[in-house]
Write a protein that holds these residues in place. Sequence first.
Motif, PDB file in Angstrom:
ATOM      1  N   SER A   2       0.835  -1.191   0.000  1.00  0.00           N
ATOM      2  CA  SER A   2       0.000   0.000   0.000  1.00  0.00           C
ATOM      3  C   SER A   2       0.876   1.249   0.000  1.00  0.00           C
ATOM      4  CB  SER A   2      -0.918   0.018   1.212  1.00  0.00           C
ATOM      5  OG  SER A   2      -1.801  -1.093   1.201  1.00  0.00           O
ATOM      6  N   GLN A   3       0.527   2.190  -0.861  1.00  0.00           N
ATOM      7  CA  GLN A   3       1.361   3.371  -1.021  1.00  0.00           C
ATOM      8  C   GLN A   3       0.526   4.550  -1.498  1.00  0.00           C
ATOM      9  OE1 GLN A   3       4.614   2.679  -3.690  1.00  0.00           O
ATOM     10  NE2 GLN A   3       5.603   4.642  -3.283  1.00  0.00           N
ATOM     11  N   LEU A   4       0.883   5.734  -1.033  1.00  0.00           N
ATOM     12  CA  LEU A   4       0.337   6.987  -1.525  1.00  0.00           C
ATOM     13  C   LEU A   4       1.473   7.820  -2.094  1.00  0.00           C
ATOM     14  CD1 LEU A   4      -2.059   8.084   1.372  1.00  0.00           C
ATOM     15  CD2 LEU A   4      -2.728   7.165  -0.857  1.00  0.00           C
ATOM     16  N   CYS A  22      -3.005  12.878  -5.486  1.00  0.00           N
ATOM     17  CA  CYS A  22      -2.681  11.857  -4.496  1.00  0.00           C
ATOM     18  C   CYS A  22      -3.118  10.528  -5.080  1.00  0.00           C
ATOM     19  CB  CYS A  22      -3.400  12.148  -3.176  1.00  0.00           C
ATOM     20  SG  CYS A  22      -3.200  10.883  -1.902  1.00  0.00           S
ATOM     21  N   ALA A  24      -3.060   6.365  -5.206  1.00  0.00           N
ATOM     22  CA  ALA A  24      -2.910   5.192  -4.361  1.00  0.00           C
ATOM     23  C   ALA A  24      -2.573   3.971  -5.202  1.00  0.00           C
ATOM     24  CB  ALA A  24      -4.180   4.931  -3.563  1.00  0.00           C
ATOM     25  N   LEU A  29      -8.524   3.360  -2.878  1.00  0.00           N
ATOM     26  CA  LEU A  29      -8.562   4.643  -2.199  1.00  0.00           C
ATOM     27  C   LEU A  29      -9.978   5.066  -1.847  1.00  0.00           C
ATOM     28  CD1 LEU A  29      -6.755   6.936  -1.189  1.00  0.00           C
ATOM     29  CD2 LEU A  29      -6.886   7.961  -3.465  1.00  0.00           C
ATOM     30  N   VAL A  34      -9.728  10.784   2.619  1.00  0.00           N
ATOM     31  CA  VAL A  34      -8.404  11.255   2.240  1.00  0.00           C
ATOM     32  C   VAL A  34      -8.248  12.702   2.671  1.00  0.00           C
ATOM     33  CG1 VAL A  34      -6.769  11.630   0.364  1.00  0.00           C
ATOM     34  CG2 VAL A  34      -8.335   9.681   0.283  1.00  0.00           C
ATOM     35  N   ASN A  77      -8.346   6.034  -8.977  1.00  0.00           N
ATOM     36  CA  ASN A  77      -7.762   5.827  -7.659  1.00  0.00           C
ATOM     37  C   ASN A  77      -6.912   7.026  -7.236  1.00  0.00           C
ATOM     38  OD1 ASN A  77      -8.078   3.873  -5.637  1.00  0.00           O
ATOM     39  ND2 ASN A  77      -6.064   2.955  -6.019  1.00  0.00           N
TER      40      ASN A  77
END
Length: 123
Positions: A2-4, A22, A24, A29, A34, A77
């Motif tokens: 998982s990453q942003l 932003c 994801a 997401l 958020v 996303n």
Amino acid sequence: QSQLVESGGGLVQPGGSLKLSCAASGFRLDYYAVGWFRQAPGKEREGVVCIGTLGNKRNYDDSVKGRFTVSRDNAENIVYLEMTDTKPEDAAVYYCAVRGASCGDGPADFHLWGQGTQVTVSS
């Protein structure tokens, strides 16, 4: 994993516009609220605005009201922060982060954060 990842920062003249993203990866997401946050040199991190899973929005900072707009594109996303009529005091590193379905009243309980993107407002 998982990453942003935030992107879209850069140099803007006072009164100009920027659109931050932003993005994801590794998770949906649209399952999460958020938030956008910022930190200027020598200052604490502060909330800017948040969007919930139902599209509801919460302003954390009245100074951006009417100038910043948060939106989400669930198909891509991505959550966006459109900044208009920028001011020198908007200069900061901008972060996005996720928590549960609702936004809450500040940074508490946001558990996954991006690396930040730098916004510089020239004058």
